[in-house]
Design an enzyme around this catalytic site. Structure first.
Site, PDB file in Angstrom:
ATOM      1  N   ASP A  37       0.966  -1.327  -0.102  1.00 53.10           N
ATOM      2  CA  ASP A  37       0.050   0.211   0.088  1.00 53.10           C
ATOM      3  C   ASP A  37       0.828   1.153  -0.017  1.00 53.10           C
ATOM      4  O   ASP A  37       1.966   1.319   0.066  1.00 53.10           O
ATOM      5  CB  ASP A  37      -1.009  -0.133   1.214  1.00 53.10           C
ATOM      6  CG  ASP A  37      -2.357   0.322   0.872  1.00 53.10           C
ATOM      7  OD1 ASP A  37      -2.009   1.653   0.216  1.00 53.10           O
ATOM      8  OD2 ASP A  37      -3.137   0.193   1.237  1.00 53.10           O
ATOM      9  N   ASP A  61       2.960   2.598  -4.600  1.00 52.35           N
ATOM     10  CA  ASP A  61       2.109   3.467  -5.347  1.00 52.35           C
ATOM     11  C   ASP A  61       1.731   2.604  -6.394  1.00 52.35           C
ATOM     12  O   ASP A  61       2.596   2.597  -7.546  1.00 52.35           O
ATOM     13  CB  ASP A  61       2.383   4.907  -5.600  1.00 52.35           C
ATOM     14  CG  ASP A  61       1.496   5.402  -6.468  1.00 52.35           C
ATOM     15  OD1 ASP A  61       0.600   5.221  -6.823  1.00 52.35           O
ATOM     16  OD2 ASP A  61       1.794   6.798  -6.607  1.00 52.35           O
ATOM     17  N   VAL A  62       0.741   2.277  -6.962  1.00 50.04           N
ATOM     18  CA  VAL A  62       0.398   0.960  -8.206  1.00 50.04           C
ATOM     19  C   VAL A  62       0.469   1.889  -9.261  1.00 50.04           C
ATOM     20  O   VAL A  62       0.397   1.073 -10.338  1.00 50.04           O
ATOM     21  CB  VAL A  62      -0.930   0.290  -7.968  1.00 50.04           C
ATOM     22  CG1 VAL A  62      -0.639  -0.460  -6.696  1.00 50.04           C
ATOM     23  CG2 VAL A  62      -2.224   1.222  -7.830  1.00 50.04           C
ATOM     24  N   ASN A  88      -5.925  -5.169  -5.926  1.00 49.61           N
ATOM     25  CA  ASN A  88      -7.118  -4.841  -5.128  1.00 49.61           C
ATOM     26  C   ASN A  88      -7.040  -3.189  -5.025  1.00 49.61           C
ATOM     27  O   ASN A  88      -8.144  -2.663  -4.760  1.00 49.61           O
ATOM     28  CB  ASN A  88      -7.206  -5.515  -3.916  1.00 49.61           C
ATOM     29  CG  ASN A  88      -8.215  -4.676  -2.682  1.00 49.61           C
ATOM     30  OD1 ASN A  88      -9.534  -4.922  -3.253  1.00 49.61           O
ATOM     31  ND2 ASN A  88      -7.714  -4.029  -2.018  1.00 49.61           N
ATOM     32  N   TYR A 154     -14.655   5.928 -12.415  1.00 48.34           N
ATOM     33  CA  TYR A 154     -14.776   4.723 -11.799  1.00 48.34           C
ATOM     34  C   TYR A 154     -15.245   3.790 -12.498  1.00 48.34           C
ATOM     35  O   TYR A 154     -14.552   2.556 -12.740  1.00 48.34           O
ATOM     36  CB  TYR A 154     -15.361   4.572 -10.256  1.00 48.34           C
ATOM     37  CG  TYR A 154     -15.351   3.614  -9.373  1.00 48.34           C
ATOM     38  CD1 TYR A 154     -14.006   3.379  -8.732  1.00 48.34           C
ATOM     39  CD2 TYR A 154     -16.452   2.459  -9.535  1.00 48.34           C
ATOM     40  CE1 TYR A 154     -13.890   2.385  -7.689  1.00 48.34           C
ATOM     41  CE2 TYR A 154     -16.163   1.439  -8.606  1.00 48.34           C
ATOM     42  CZ  TYR A 154     -14.976   1.392  -7.849  1.00 48.34           C
ATOM     43  OH  TYR A 154     -14.855   0.359  -7.294  1.00 48.34           O
ATOM     44  N   LYS A 158     -13.153   0.746 -13.970  1.00 54.22           N
ATOM     45  CA  LYS A 158     -13.149  -0.738 -13.624  1.00 54.22           C
ATOM     46  C   LYS A 158     -14.038  -1.529 -14.761  1.00 54.22           C
ATOM     47  O   LYS A 158     -13.692  -2.652 -14.766  1.00 54.22           O
ATOM     48  CB  LYS A 158     -14.354  -0.771 -12.698  1.00 54.22           C
ATOM     49  CG  LYS A 158     -13.950  -0.243 -11.386  1.00 54.22           C
ATOM     50  CD  LYS A 158     -12.751  -1.225 -10.678  1.00 54.22           C
ATOM     51  CE  LYS A 158     -12.507  -0.562  -9.198  1.00 54.22           C
ATOM     52  NZ  LYS A 158     -11.332  -1.689  -8.807  1.00 54.22           N
ATOM     53  N   THR A 189     -17.832  -2.080   4.329  1.00 54.54           N
ATOM     54  CA  THR A 189     -16.638  -1.669   4.788  1.00 54.54           C
ATOM     55  C   THR A 189     -16.389  -0.312   5.611  1.00 54.54           C
ATOM     56  O   THR A 189     -17.636   0.578   5.419  1.00 54.54           O
ATOM     57  CB  THR A 189     -15.577  -1.311   3.698  1.00 54.54           C
ATOM     58  OG1 THR A 189     -16.051  -0.166   2.726  1.00 54.54           O
ATOM     59  CG2 THR A 189     -15.352  -2.388   2.766  1.00 54.54           C
TER      60      THR A 189
END
Length: 249
Positions: A37, A61-62, A88, A154, A158, A189
């Site tokens: 993360d 940092d992806v 994820n 988003y 996705k 969550t």
């Protein structure tokens, strides 16, 4: 059930509600988990809380390719390879097609779409060199349906994850790397409840889910555990929905 005994697993976005639950479930099934993360997140605390031993923490940092190079080099150096990756990490925006701003659009696409591509690009060859394994891309029902008519960035990102998964699955199909996407509905969550509980959007989530409730993080973690395991050995390029019936309408 110890389907992940001796398996080496990387989970991105690991300190979030879903990421932590996924990491915990895979560790409970015997995996060594590399929790990844952003710098400044509670990586060390998470790793220390996982059952088993040999877990790693990775500041990642992806959206940064150099950080992916460093992460995979460390996994190969310290673990000798990698068996499963769970892409994820994600961020969101609820702006509409008219209201979204380019800067925010670019941020969402960089993490949610480009980050998944970079994850596959850099971990897929390592999994192949390690003898084969699986990639699980956490997408969303909002990559397949129109949702509430907002969250345009988003949805775009996705939706790209959904089709990139199929493309990568074909690329590696004969080389021992399975690639599948998981599409959660709305999951209970802490982050979601803090932001939306009691709002019109929250009521809409419940009203449009045929099961009449939000999903539990443990239910998504269970689906991830299945897709990454040998129990899903003949599945690649599949899209699996865990949405309480949302997309069945």
């Amino acid at each position: 059930m110890m389907r992940y005994a001796d398996r080496r697993v990387l989970v991105t976005g690991a300190t979030g509600g879903l990421g932590a639950e996924i990491s915990r479930r895979l560790a409970e099934e015997g995996a060594r988990v590399a929790v990844a993360d952003l710098a400044g997140t509670s990586l060390a605390e998470l790793a220390a809380s996982l059952p088993g031993a040999g877990h790693l923490t990775l500041e990642l940092d992806v959206s940064d390719e150099d950080q992916w190079r460093a992460a995979t080099a460390r996994l190969e150096s310290e673990w000798g390879g990698l068996d499963v990756v769970v892409n994820n990490a994600a961020i969101g925006s609820i702006a509409t097609v008219e209201d979204e701003e380019l800067e925010k659009w670019d941020q969402v696409v960089a993490v949610d779409q480009t980050g998944v591509w970079l994850g596959m690009k850099h971990t897929g060859p390592l999994i192949e060199r390690s003898g084969g394994g699986a990639i699980v891309n956490v997408a969303s029902i909002l990559g397949s349906v129109g949702g509430f008519g907002n969250s345009i960035a988003y949805h775009a990102a996705k939706g790209a994850v959904r089709t990139m998964t199929k493309n990568a699955a074909l690329h590696w199909a004969s080389r021992g790397v399975r690639v599948n996407s998981l599409h959660p509905g709305f999951i209970e969550t802490a982050q979601l409840l803090e932001r939306f509980e009691g709002s019109e959007r929250h009521r809409g989530m419940l009203a449009n889910t045929p099961m009449g409730r939000l999903g539990k993080p443990a239910e998504i973690a269970g689906a991830v555990a299945f897709l990454g395991s040998d129990d899903a050995g003949f599945m690649t390029g599949a899209e699996v929905y865990a949405d309480g019936g949302w997309t069945a309408r």
